[in-house]
Design a protein around this motif. Structure first.
Motif, PDB file in Angstrom:
ATOM      1  N   GLU A  49      38.595  29.017  46.058  1.00  9.67           N
ATOM      2  CA  GLU A  49      37.630  30.400  45.577  1.00  9.67           C
ATOM      3  C   GLU A  49      36.314  30.471  45.617  1.00  9.67           C
ATOM      4  O   GLU A  49      35.766  31.475  46.164  1.00  9.67           O
ATOM      5  N   HIS A  72      36.168  30.170  35.440  1.00  5.39           N
ATOM      6  CA  HIS A  72      36.561  28.627  35.873  1.00  5.39           C
ATOM      7  C   HIS A  72      36.010  27.710  34.996  1.00  5.39           C
ATOM      8  O   HIS A  72      36.572  26.361  35.238  1.00  5.39           O
ATOM      9  N   GLU A 113      42.225  38.326  38.609  1.00  8.84           N
ATOM     10  CA  GLU A 113      41.764  37.854  39.717  1.00  8.84           C
ATOM     11  C   GLU A 113      42.707  38.263  40.846  1.00  8.84           C
ATOM     12  O   GLU A 113      42.279  38.679  41.865  1.00  8.84           O
TER      13      GLU A 113
HETATM   14 FE   LIG Z   1      40.168  31.763  39.758  1.00 11.23          FE
END
Ligand SMILES: [Fe+2]
Ligand SMILES: [Fe+2]
Length: 151
Positions: A49, A72, A113
């Motif tokens: 990502e 993250h 997301e």
């Molecule tokens: Fe992510």
């Protein structure tokens, strides 16, 4: 599976990672192996990502990308705590509670997301990059020692 969109494949990986973490909570012979695989899969997922999915969307989605990068970092620190706990092979209850925290963080993260980024992944990347990332989901490797932006 070739007709599957990249967005759908990424979402499927979210569910696979969830299942690996949940397997540890429910115990069983392969619980540690399933969790260890899920930890590695999540790191590689974050790598994909941050390095390949988000950059083409940077102009359009700068603010939500900032949120994703921060989350993250939180996920990464939870993974480190979890691995440290597994390495000690001590209190299994503590590892379970870290898994619960990880699942809660993942739910919060993935629920944003998926609708914001995964629905436009294929269109935003174009056919060539989409095909490359789909191949990466099959057999790609995260470079050794890579860490997320806000680790
Ligand atoms: Fe992510
Ligand atoms: Fe994701």
């Amino acid at each position: 599976m070739d007709s599957e969109t990249l967005g759908a494949a990424m979402e499927r990986e979210h569910h696979e990672i969830d299942r690996g973490v949940e397997a540890f909570g429910s115990g069983g012979d392969d619980a540690v192996a399933a969790l260890t695989a899920a930890i590695a899969a999540l790191r590689r997922h974050i790598y994909l990502e941050e390095e390949f999915l988000f950059p083409p969307m940077q102009d359009e989605l700068a603010i939500p990308i900032g949120v994703m990068l921060r989350e993250h970092g939180e996920l990464w620190r939870t993974l480190e705590a979890l691995e440290a706990q597994l390495a000690e092979a001590g209190d299994e209850g503590e590892a379970r509670s870290i898994c619960e925290r990880l699942l809660a963080q993942l739910e919060l993260h993935n629920s944003k997301e998926e609708p914001i980024f995964y629905t436009r992944a294929d269109a935003s990347l174009g056919p060539e990059a989409t095909a490359e990332l789909k191949a990466f989901l099959g057999s790609g490797q995260m470079p050794a020692g890579w860490a997320c932006r806000q680790a």
